[in-house]
Write a protein that holds these residues in place. Structure first.
Motif, PDB file in Angstrom:
ATOM      1  N   CYS A  24       0.973   2.446   5.018  1.00 38.41           N
ATOM      2  CA  CYS A  24       0.797   1.950   6.393  1.00 38.41           C
ATOM      3  C   CYS A  24       2.123   2.099   7.158  1.00 38.41           C
ATOM      4  O   CYS A  24       3.174   2.348   6.566  1.00 38.41           O
ATOM      5  N   CYS A  32       3.233  -5.503   5.232  1.00 37.30           N
ATOM      6  CA  CYS A  32       2.033  -4.704   4.923  1.00 37.30           C
ATOM      7  C   CYS A  32       0.776  -5.577   4.973  1.00 37.30           C
ATOM      8  O   CYS A  32       0.705  -6.629   4.345  1.00 37.30           O
ATOM      9  N   CYS A  45       0.814  -1.229   0.000  1.00 37.86           N
ATOM     10  CA  CYS A  45       0.000   0.000   0.000  1.00 37.86           C
ATOM     11  C   CYS A  45       0.840   1.269   0.000  1.00 37.86           C
ATOM     12  O   CYS A  45       0.391   2.313  -0.453  1.00 37.86           O
ATOM     13  N   CYS A  55       4.874  -0.134   5.665  1.00 33.76           N
ATOM     14  CA  CYS A  55       5.411   0.350   4.384  1.00 33.76           C
ATOM     15  C   CYS A  55       6.292   1.586   4.594  1.00 33.76           C
ATOM     16  O   CYS A  55       7.366   1.705   4.004  1.00 33.76           O
TER      17      CYS A  55
HETATM   18 ZN    ZN Z   1       1.400  -1.077   3.610  1.00 32.90          ZN
END
Ligand code: ZN
Ligand code: ZN
Length: 339
Positions: free
Chosen positions: A98, A109, A95, A101
């Motif tokens: 988050c 993730c 993504c 990440c």
């Molecule tokens: Zn993520």
């Protein structure tokens, strides 16, 4: 295109992958379509087929060690041009927003997608992927040699980084398949004064011979006691007992890294004083980041890593998975999809 697809959870021995004709996938915005040349056969496929890591839908095209040529660009895709040779690995998408990440741990993730599990993979003549999740393949590798670098090699590289290995130390490798036979080549290159001890199943003479050829300083069976304690160990096996064995042979303050997505048998009970005290550590490896692949591929070319490859046709994917499960592939199994 031709593809080998999985339609339901099965035992690998039931030869569950079916050869089917499918329309060629169409690259979406930011994606590339890749004409697949080779796809490695990974233990994770056994876990997917047998339901320990079930695919998120059926039918699914498995396979996440993909090498091929860029054949068509989706709208807005600019990183590659037609004809470029690229690789695709297990991490298919993350993504980017988050906490994992943002801290460089996209392998953790929650919303990540995995190639051949959530998105169709490489047991097929074509696949599509975001251009951000494809990697240039160094020229010195053939397609068949490059395929196992994308999972077996890159995750082995990640495991070695996590093991706290350094020059002069003793590294133990439990299991000597596709990943370990690459890790020993990295370790021997990076740590010329280290000792590497290899443990296999007792009957795996081919694996033991390959370990000796690649510079193992001692080779034995799981359950054997090596000539020195291990400062670092990596467990590549699909079963639980070698984890306890690695802890038994571990030096004080040492670390065992478990490079497995699932275990088919449990880790036996660990007596605290015997297996864990004295600051022994245990850590699993989960998935892979793009950074792992981007660091590893140029290193693999520089060393150079020479993957030992056993070739199968696309239609032979079931047979390749059966011999992989039996522990009978010397080095890495790869499907040749260039025909
Ligand atoms: Zn993520
Ligand atoms: Zn894999």
């Amino acid at each position: 295109m031709k593809a080998m697809v999985l339609k339901k959870i099965s035992l690998v021995e039931e030869k569950p992958l079916e050869l089917v004709d499918l329309p060629n996938p169409i690259p979406g915005p930011g994606q590339i379509r890749v004409k697949v040349s080779a796809c490695g056969v990974c233990h994770t496929e056994l876990d997917e087929i047998e339901g320990r890591v079930p695919p998120s839908r059926f039918p699914m095209i498995l396979g996440h060690e993909i090498v091929g040529r860029v054949e068509e660009l989706g709208s807005g895709a600019t990183k590659f041009k037609q004809g470029d040779r690229v690789g695709i690995a297990w991490i298919n998408w993350a993504c980017g927003q988050c906490p994992f990440c943002l801290s460089g741990e996209e392998n953790l993730c929650d919303n990540a997608k995995w190639t051949g599990k959530d998105v169709d993979g490489g047991y097929a003549q074509y696949t599509v992927v975001s251009e951000d999740f494809a990697y240039p393949i160094p020229e010195r590798f053939t397609n068949l040699q490059a395929a196992p670098l994308l999972c077996a090699g890159a995750i082995g590289y990640r495991a070695l980084k996590l093991s706290r290995m350094d020059d002069g130390r003793v590294l133990g490798l439990y299991g000597f398949g596709a990943s370990a036979h690459i890790v020993i080549q990295i370790a021997k290159h990076r740590y010329p004064n280290a000792r590497v001890f290899v443990f296999t199943r007792p009957n795996q003479e081919e694996h033991q011979n390959l370990a000796r050829k690649l510079g193992a300083d001692w080779v034995g069976a799981t359950g054997d006691t090596p000539p020195e304690k291990l400062n670092c160990a990596i467990d590549f096996t699909p079963v639980g007992v070698p984890v306890r064995e690695a802890l038994r042979n571990l030096e004080k303050g040492g670390r065992v890294v478990i490079n497995a997505i699932r275990k088919i048998t449990p880790i036996p009970e660990l007596d605290y004083a015997k297996y864990l005290w004295h600051e022994k550590e245990m850590k699993s490896v989960a998935n892979i980041t793009r950074m792992d692949v981007q660091e590893f591929l140029p290193l693999a070319a520089e060393i150079p890593i020479v993957p030992e490859v056993r070739e199968f046709g696309l239609e032979e994917a079931n047979e390749a998975l059966i011999v992989l499960k039996q522990g009978k592939i010397r080095g890495a199994g790869v499907l040749d999809i260039s025909a």
